[in-house]
Design a protein around this motif. Structure first.
Motif, PDB file in Angstrom:
ATOM      1  N   MET A 179       0.848  -1.195   0.000  1.00  0.00           N
ATOM      2  CA  MET A 179       0.000   0.000   0.000  1.00  0.00           C
ATOM      3  C   MET A 179       0.881   1.242   0.000  1.00  0.00           C
ATOM      4  SD  MET A 179      -2.983  -1.070   2.685  1.00  0.00           S
ATOM      5  CE  MET A 179      -2.000  -1.999   3.830  1.00  0.00           C
ATOM      6  N   ALA A 180       0.393   2.275  -0.687  1.00  0.00           N
ATOM      7  CA  ALA A 180       1.144   3.528  -0.757  1.00  0.00           C
ATOM      8  C   ALA A 180       0.234   4.661  -0.303  1.00  0.00           C
ATOM      9  CB  ALA A 180       1.619   3.757  -2.189  1.00  0.00           C
ATOM     10  N   TYR A 181       0.852   5.741   0.158  1.00  0.00           N
ATOM     11  CA  TYR A 181       0.042   6.855   0.662  1.00  0.00           C
ATOM     12  C   TYR A 181       0.742   8.191   0.440  1.00  0.00           C
ATOM     13  CZ  TYR A 181      -2.318  10.040   3.824  1.00  0.00           C
ATOM     14  OH  TYR A 181      -2.997  11.123   4.325  1.00  0.00           O
ATOM     15  N   ASN A 182      -0.037   9.185  -0.022  1.00  0.00           N
ATOM     16  CA  ASN A 182       0.389  10.579   0.156  1.00  0.00           C
ATOM     17  C   ASN A 182      -0.854  11.418   0.432  1.00  0.00           C
ATOM     18  OD1 ASN A 182      -0.741  11.366  -2.314  1.00  0.00           O
ATOM     19  ND2 ASN A 182       1.228  11.281  -3.399  1.00  0.00           N
ATOM     20  N   ASP A 183      -0.655  12.627   0.933  1.00  0.00           N
ATOM     21  CA  ASP A 183      -1.812  13.425   1.382  1.00  0.00           C
ATOM     22  C   ASP A 183      -2.740  13.780   0.224  1.00  0.00           C
ATOM     23  OD1 ASP A 183      -1.169  13.317   4.032  1.00  0.00           O
ATOM     24  OD2 ASP A 183       0.077  15.124   3.992  1.00  0.00           O
ATOM     25  N   ALA A 184      -2.160  14.001  -0.975  1.00  0.00           N
ATOM     26  CA  ALA A 184      -2.981  14.437  -2.106  1.00  0.00           C
ATOM     27  C   ALA A 184      -3.876  13.304  -2.613  1.00  0.00           C
ATOM     28  CB  ALA A 184      -2.080  14.947  -3.229  1.00  0.00           C
ATOM     29  N   GLU A 185      -3.353  12.097  -2.702  1.00  0.00           N
ATOM     30  CA  GLU A 185      -4.114  10.979  -3.286  1.00  0.00           C
ATOM     31  C   GLU A 185      -4.752  10.074  -2.245  1.00  0.00           C
ATOM     32  OE1 GLU A 185      -3.469   9.831  -6.825  1.00  0.00           O
ATOM     33  OE2 GLU A 185      -2.492  11.752  -7.228  1.00  0.00           O
ATOM     34  N   GLY A 186      -4.324  10.176  -1.031  1.00  0.00           N
ATOM     35  CA  GLY A 186      -4.824   9.276   0.018  1.00  0.00           C
ATOM     36  C   GLY A 186      -4.182   7.904  -0.108  1.00  0.00           C
ATOM     37  N   LEU A 187      -4.889   6.885   0.362  1.00  0.00           N
ATOM     38  CA  LEU A 187      -4.329   5.530   0.370  1.00  0.00           C
ATOM     39  C   LEU A 187      -4.532   4.847  -0.969  1.00  0.00           C
ATOM     40  CD1 LEU A 187      -3.037   3.481   2.456  1.00  0.00           C
ATOM     41  CD2 LEU A 187      -5.317   2.452   2.529  1.00  0.00           C
ATOM     42  N   ILE A 188      -3.446   4.302  -1.504  1.00  0.00           N
ATOM     43  CA  ILE A 188      -3.553   3.515  -2.740  1.00  0.00           C
ATOM     44  C   ILE A 188      -3.448   2.058  -2.308  1.00  0.00           C
ATOM     45  CG2 ILE A 188      -2.562   3.111  -5.046  1.00  0.00           C
ATOM     46  CD1 ILE A 188      -3.171   6.068  -4.700  1.00  0.00           C
TER      47      ILE A 188
END
Ligand SMILES: Nc1ccn([C@@H]2O[C@H](COP(=O)(O)OP(=O)(O)OP(=O)(O)O)[C@@H](O)[C@H]2O)c(=O)n1
Length: 444
Positions: free
Chosen positions: A119-128
């Motif tokens: 799983m990946a995460y950044n604030d702009a896209e949320g949780l992938i």
């Protein structure tokens, strides 16, 4: 879903995205944060190539530049930033032959071991979360991304990692993933001792060291620790035991705190039992000299798995003395402490208690009461500061030489004889008494 990223991680991600690249926190840190655990480190995955990452940040280290990893230093902290990769064909179930970069996050996530780690995460896209990692976190399941045969074929260590994560998180291994481990476990023979050691220790000091049972059942131990298979298969036909040696060992690990030396001691304390047994006419098993032989066998295992000398030494000493049960008079206890070395105490008491708790209930109370009394006596001896070592003896080799004794082997023999005297009666540890005793009795 929102994850609270540490300030420095956000800073790196923002810096990369403002420069037109993609960047996410990925892997273990996302998994641990979602579980409410504190991540060990924060890894970042990005579409920027290593040279592009280096151009953006002032201080970087080429940690694994060939595999696309650059460590970005912010203050004293380092963060691994890795370019999206599609690993090439794996050469030896270990090393990718060549690393191919990709501009696609999905391609990068696809090559990861387990859904909960993909799983990946950044604030702009949320949780992938393309592989349902969240669902597996909720269900408590370790499941490979895609086909487990492919994932384990790429890196055989992942099979031991699966059991390690199950042990750390209290998860179970999904059926297909487990089946693939059973099929491919022999490939672990191609993995370096250092990598195996790291995973094994993480498993042992986890909340669920009983997952060593899975290590056995899947055939992993047959390849990396055949001695453990012999223990799992050794019945103890003896009234003091109600388990196989392996099951006793597992109970003993669960009965001691999660410390590397203590858990390794419990794992190997009875390792020699399968080779130190005789059977009497009634079919009862008797074990002779297994602690000393066990320390020898553990030593060989530690060397094979490339453990450090300090761990090896401490564990082997604890194994050697784990079954030393002196009569409870102070002189006998002082001698026992001298035999095992004071550094082993009080770890030795922890080992003894865990060993007793993991045996049959019969006589357990009495055995624990013995260890309690033994420990109290040891503490009293320490509190009084009784001499237990040559170093604490009131005379030294220098004193003996000063009194006219020739330097050489005899000095050591005299000092040992004096220590035996003092262990028997600590009142005799004065220079005056020991010198006069030496000159009268020992200086021939
Ligand atoms: N053999 C491996 C090792 C690692 N990874 C991927 O790389 C990430 C980081 O690996 P590592 O730091 O070894 O493990 P963590 O998952 O971070 O867990 P821990 O910190 O507990 O070791 C993993 O989450 C996983 O996505 C993988 O796919 N295959």
């Amino acid at each position: 879903m929102r994850i609270q990223l540490p300030e420095k991680v956000s800073k790196i991600i923002n810096c990369l995205t403002e420069a037109g690249y993609e960047a996410y926190a990925v892997g273990g840190c996302v998994r641990d944060t979602l579980l409410g655990r504190t991540p060990g480190d924060w890894d970042i995955t990005t579409s920027a190539k290593p040279a592009e990452v280096k151009a953006l940040f002032g201080r970087t280290i080429d940690t694994g530049i060939l595999h696309g990893t650059v460590t970005v230093m912010l203050g004293k902290e380092g963060f691994e930033v890795t370019t999206y990769r599609i690993d090439g064909e794996y050469e030896d179930a270990r090393h990718p032959k060549n690393v191919v970069y990709t501009a696609n996050l999905l391609e990068d996530l696809k090559r990861r071991d387990f859904t909960i780690n993909a799983m990946a995460y950044n604030d702009a896209e949320g949780l992938i979360d393309v592989f349902d990692g969240i669902a597996d976190l909720k269900k408590g399941v370790i499941r490979c991304v895609g086909d487990p045969m492919d994932r384990f074929g790429e890196d055989a260590l992942r099979m031991l990692r699966a059991v390690r994560f199950a042990a750390q998180l209290g998860f179970s291994i999904e059926e297909k993933t487990r089946g693939a481990i059973i099929s491919l476990a022999p490939n672990l023979s191609r993995i370096s001792a250092e990598r195996i050691q790291t995973e094994l220790v993480k498993l042992l000091v986890s909340a669920h060291p009983e997952e060593m049972r899975t290590v056995y059942e899947t055939g992993i131990s047959k390849v990396i620790l055949p001695e453990f298979d012999a223990m799992m298969e050794e019945e103890q036909r003896n009234p003091h035991h109600c388990y196989t040696v392996g099951e006793h060992t597992i109970h003993a690990m669960c009965a001691i705190r999660p410390d590397k030396v203590l858990r390794l001691t419990m794992l190997f304390h009875d390792v020699a039992k399968p080779v130190c047994r005789t059977v009497d006419e009634k079919g009862i098993y008797h074990y002779h000299g297994h602690p000393a032989k066990g320390a020898q066998m553990a030593h060989a295992i530690f060397r094979r798995l490339k453990f450090d000398c300090d761990t090896m030494d401490r564990v082997c000493r604890l194994i050697t003395w784990h079954d030393d049960n002196p009569p409870l008079d102070e002189a006998s206890v002082r001698k026992a402490v001298h035999r095992a070395g004071i550094e082993q105490y009080p770890a030795l008491f922890l080992v003894k208690r865990a060993d007793i708790l993991a045996k049959s209930k019969a006589g357990q109370k009495e055995k624990l009461a013995y260890v309690d009394a033994y420990e109290r006596m040891y503490e009293e001896i320490r509190r009084r500061g009784d001499c237990l070592t040559l170093k604490e003896l009131a005379v030294s080799g220098k004193d003996l030489i000063g009194a006219g004794i020739k330097p050489g082997k005899q000095i050591g023999e005299i000092l040992n004889a004096l220590l035996a005297l003092v262990l028997e009666d600590p009142q005799k540890n004065t220079k005056e008494y020991l010198m006069s005793y030496t000159l009268k009795n020992l200086f021939i």
